[in-house]
Enzyme design. Structure first.
Site, PDB file in Angstrom:
ATOM      1  CB  CYS A 186     -14.581  21.706  29.871  1.00  0.00           C
ATOM      2  SG  CYS A 186     -14.072  22.591  31.364  1.00  0.00           S
ATOM      3  CG  HIS A 209     -13.976  23.796  23.623  1.00  0.00           C
ATOM      4  ND1 HIS A 209     -14.933  23.362  24.515  1.00  0.00           N
ATOM      5  CD2 HIS A 209     -12.846  23.999  24.359  1.00  0.00           C
ATOM      6  CE1 HIS A 209     -14.399  23.301  25.729  1.00  0.00           C
ATOM      7  NE2 HIS A 209     -13.145  23.684  25.663  1.00  0.00           N
ATOM      8  CG  HIS A 222     -15.411  27.204  29.807  1.00  0.00           C
ATOM      9  ND1 HIS A 222     -16.185  26.065  29.741  1.00  0.00           N
ATOM     10  CD2 HIS A 222     -14.157  26.813  29.469  1.00  0.00           C
ATOM     11  CE1 HIS A 222     -15.425  25.040  29.384  1.00  0.00           C
ATOM     12  NE2 HIS A 222     -14.188  25.472  29.201  1.00  0.00           N
TER      13      HIS A 222
END
Lengths: 103, 423
Positions: free
Chosen positions: B170, B308, B345
């Site tokens: 990620c 994040h 996400h």
């Protein structure tokens, strides 16, 4: 069979079959090695005959589309003959060679 | 033609973004992202591409409509997975905004793309076919390559400078953009297409995420499906996205009359992996400090952070503490945005789409999906603070500097620093 093979190629390449003339080279038709093997895959799917391996071996020596069509047709017909032979009474008793005996 | 890298710059060049292309849950195009994000809407909806009835998570942010088949010739379709087509669409848009001719950029351009899971559809399809003894097409292997999005861009624009595929989960596209910044900064290429792409997970991949039990099980959109930094946060949901930024030297952009949207003035990446999954304060603080140092910035110059913000228990607590640790008394003055609440996400594409969101925020002087990071903490002595009801609040801000954080399984931490010239 030639017109059927041309139809497979024309559909894959998204061109009119009339554009696929025998004298044209693979380069003329913008057929790279990956296109070539994918087209042969389509041929195998339609005719249930193994052509990819043999045609890949011959690809770099092939002069033009006419040769591709001729060699492909030969392989399909050869496979049909072998399949028919292996299905004959002689084959069932084990006296005929296996269909893939000559590779 | 000689296409050897020419690392000729003795003085680092400023690296600017002149074009952005985005596909996200809000739709195709940068304008769709901007419209959605800054109006406080969320692209998170009930998942349509998978049957989730046997699973815990039922929501995600899939592309509402995307058919990339027209982007390539029919003969190429067996070699391009959905994720590569998404990357192509984003890159086409980015080049158009940058005013660069796709047919001309090749000799002096390269590409750095990130992806966490790459061509998931192709991989799952091949596994299923092989397990059922079905034939695989001859070009199946090309469609399964993890460097698919990178290679697709190389082929489309005949790029001749450096190209790399980053697969650091990620943080993948943050690493890709950081690498691109270095390459452009030191003259290895005039232009770099940089970003990331991840398609919505296949059933196998989604089920694997579901099994990890860190995705939100929420089903009431009015109460919030994914709520980064909220005390009652319950995990993330997955988004689908592709984003490509056109990076070029500032002098190159100006010489050809292009308008820089923003400068990427710093990039920092560190590693801290006590376990494969547990985030650490040291990693988060380290990445932000590394980016500030690379950019030569004082922490007090930062006015916006795209967090994040995964809405998981430990990530958000630690990121909140990390912001306080890096910025000290200046922290409360920073507008912190948690875009995953709107975009989900987006895995390896997350950093890139959030880079686009950060640039938009600076250009508009507005922070979308603004949260109060002080509402949560990992410090048991302090405890969570009361917070306002969760919403996608866009608030004004007054700053020319922003950071964007990306943290990944594997202990990968990366932060990008952006600067705009305010009017």
């Amino acid at each position: 069979m030639k017109s059927e093979l041309l139809a497979i190629m024309a559909e894959f390449l998204e061109v009119d079959p009339e554009e696929l003339q025998d004298y044209k080279t693979l380069e003329d038709l913008n057929i790279d090695s990956l296109d070539f093997v994918e087209i042969m895959f389509e041929v195998e799917e339609k005719y249930d005959a193994p052509v990819i391996f043999e045609m890949q071996k011959k690809r770099t020596q092939i002069q033009n589309l006419g040769e591709v069509l001729r060699l492909t047709e030969e392989l399909i017909l050869k496979h049909r003959d072998q399949t028919a032979a292996s299905a004959s009474p002689d084959a069932r008793t084990g006296s005929a060679a296996p269909a893939d005996a000559d590779g | 033609m000689d296409n050897a890298p020419q690392r000729t710059a003795r003085v680092p060049a400023r690296v600017v973004v002149t074009g952005i292309g985005v596909l996200s849950g809000f739709g195709n195009g940068l304008a769709a992202l901007e419209d959605g994000l800054f109006s406080g809407r969320t692209a998170i909806r009930r998942i349509e591409s998978l049957d989730t009835r046997a699973l815990t998570c039922h929501f995600g942010a899939e592309l509402p409509a995307f058919d990339g088949q027209a982007l390539i010739q029919k003969a190429e379709r067996h070699a391009y997975d959905r994720v590569s087509l998404m990357a192509l669409a984003a890159a086409d848009e980015a080049l158009a905004q940058a005013g660069l001719d796709p047919a001309e950029i090749g000799p002096t351009a390269g590409v750095m793309m990130g992806t966490a899971f790459g061509p998931g559809d192709a991989i799952q399809d091949a596994v299923l076919r092989a397990s059922e003894n079905q034939r695989l097409r001859p070009t199946t292997i090309l469609k399964m390559m993890l460097n698919g999005p990178t290679a697709a861009l190389c082929a489309r624009y005949r790029l001749q400078r450096g190209s790399q595929a980053h697969v650091t989960a990620c943080a993948a596209s943050a690493h890709a953009i950081a690498q691109a910044v270095q390459a452009v900064r030191w003259g290895e290429m005039d232009v770099c297409l940089a970003g990331g792409a991840d398609a919505f997970p296949t059933s196998a991949l989604f089920t694997a995420w579901d099994a990890l039990a860190i995705m939100s099980a929420a089903t009431d959109p009015t109460a919030g499906i994914m709520k980064p930094f909220a005390p009652d946060r319950s995990g993330f949901v997955i988004g689908e996205a592709a984003t490509v930024l056109i990076l070029e030297r500032e002098d190159h952009a100006i010489a050809r009359g292009a308008t820089p949207l923003a400068e990427i003035c710093g990039a920092g990446a560190v590693t801290d992996t006590p376990t494969l999954t547990k985030p650490t304060l040291r990693g988060m603080v380290g990445a932000m400090r590394a980016a500030l140092e690379d950019a030569g910035l004082d922490p007090a110059a930062v006015g916006h952070i795209n967090a994040h913000g995964t809405a998981t228990e430990l990530n958000d607590s630690l990121e909140s503490d990390a912001i306080r640790a890096v910025f000290g008394p200046h922290a409360p003055a920073i507008r912190v945005s948690a875009c995953k609440a709107a975009l989900g996400h987006c895995m390896g594409a997350g950093s890139a789409v959030e880079a686009a969101a950060t640039i938009l925020a600076l250009c508009r002087q507005q922070s979308p999906w603004t949260i109060d990071p002080t509402a949560v903490t990992a410090d048991p002595q302090t405890g969570p603070q009361p917070t306002a009801p969760y919403s996608g609040q866009t608030v004004p801000m007054d700053t020319d500097i922003a950071l964007s954080n990306s943290f990944a399984f594997g202990g990968h931490y990366a932060t990008l620093a952006f600067r705009v010239t305010k009017p």
